[in-house]
Design a protein around this motif. Structure first.
Motif, short mmCIF file in Angstrom:
data_model
loop_
_atom_site.label_atom_id
_atom_site.label_comp_id
_atom_site.label_asym_id
_atom_site.label_seq_id
_atom_site.Cartn_x
_atom_site.Cartn_y
_atom_site.Cartn_z
N TRP A 1 5.68 18.74 -20.32
CA TRP A 1 6.23 17.83 -21.05
C TRP A 1 7.25 17.01 -20.17
CZ3 TRP A 1 3.62 16.38 -24.74
CH2 TRP A 1 2.86 17.26 -25.63
N ASP B 1 6.74 13.23 -19.37
CA ASP B 1 7.50 12.27 -20.22
C ASP B 1 8.88 11.80 -19.61
OD1 ASP B 1 5.18 11.78 -22.17
OD2 ASP B 1 6.08 13.48 -23.16
N LYS C 1 13.04 10.77 -22.85
CA LYS C 1 11.88 10.28 -23.92
C LYS C 1 12.35 9.77 -25.05
CE LYS C 1 7.67 10.73 -25.47
NZ LYS C 1 6.54 9.66 -24.99
N GLN D 1 12.97 6.29 -24.97
CA GLN D 1 11.63 5.46 -25.18
C GLN D 1 11.04 5.51 -26.70
OE1 GLN D 1 8.17 7.64 -23.32
NE2 GLN D 1 6.88 6.13 -23.87
N ILE D 2 11.36 6.83 -27.31
CA ILE D 2 10.92 6.60 -28.73
C ILE D 2 11.82 5.64 -29.51
CG2 ILE D 2 10.69 8.14 -30.56
CD1 ILE D 2 10.15 10.50 -28.79
N PRO E 1 9.77 3.42 -32.14
CA PRO E 1 9.30 4.72 -32.68
C PRO E 1 7.64 4.58 -33.32
CG PRO E 1 11.33 3.72 -33.65
CD PRO E 1 10.69 2.78 -33.00
N SER F 1 4.74 6.02 -31.11
CA SER F 1 4.54 7.52 -30.94
C SER F 1 3.55 7.99 -31.92
CB SER F 1 5.99 8.23 -30.95
OG SER F 1 6.63 8.00 -29.88
N LYS G 1 1.01 6.17 -33.09
CA LYS G 1 -0.40 5.81 -32.79
C LYS G 1 -1.27 5.63 -34.02
CE LYS G 1 -0.50 8.20 -28.51
NZ LYS G 1 -0.85 9.38 -27.63
N LYS H 1 0.50 5.53 -37.72
CA LYS H 1 1.61 4.73 -38.21
C LYS H 1 1.48 3.95 -39.63
CE LYS H 1 0.21 1.24 -34.60
NZ LYS H 1 0.93 0.61 -33.46
N ASN I 1 8.19 16.99 -39.30
CA ASN I 1 7.29 17.18 -38.53
C ASN I 1 6.62 18.80 -38.42
OD1 ASN I 1 5.57 17.13 -36.42
ND2 ASN I 1 6.80 16.60 -34.74
N ASN J 1 3.63 16.07 -32.74
CA ASN J 1 3.87 14.43 -32.89
C ASN J 1 2.85 13.77 -32.52
OD1 ASN J 1 5.72 12.65 -33.19
ND2 ASN J 1 6.49 12.30 -31.15
N ARG K 1 0.49 14.37 -30.71
CA ARG K 1 -0.01 14.36 -28.97
C ARG K 1 -1.05 15.07 -28.56
NH1 ARG K 1 6.39 15.11 -26.80
NH2 ARG K 1 6.88 12.89 -27.38
#
Length: 70
Positions: A20, A24, A30, A33-34, A38, A41, A43, A46, A59, A64, A66
């Motif tokens: 990771w 990332d 990271k 970035q999130i 948000p 992340s 994809k 959402k 979660n 997440n 990925r």
């Protein structure tokens, strides 16, 4: 924990942080970035999070989203 579970745990965790971090960046990078976007992340998921204000979300799987689709 039984032997099979222990082997699965070791395999799952083997160099996971290294992977990771290489992909990332640091956890701080990271997180930044999130926080910038948000929903990116999430994809394809959402649309499930359009009206979540005031709700608590867990979660449970931890990936997440990925995991790559084949």
């Amino acid at each position: 924990m039984n032997e099979q579970s222990e082997q699965n745990k070791k395999a799952w965790e083997y160099r996971a942080y290294e992977f990771w971090h290489k992909r990332d960046g640091s956890p701080t990078e990271k997180a930044i970035q999130i926080l910038e976007n948000p929903l990116a992340s999430l994809k394809k998921h959402k649309h499930h999070f359009e009206n979540v204000a005031g709700n608590k979300i867990a979660n449970l799987c931890g990936s997440n989203g990925r995991k790559e689709e084949k």
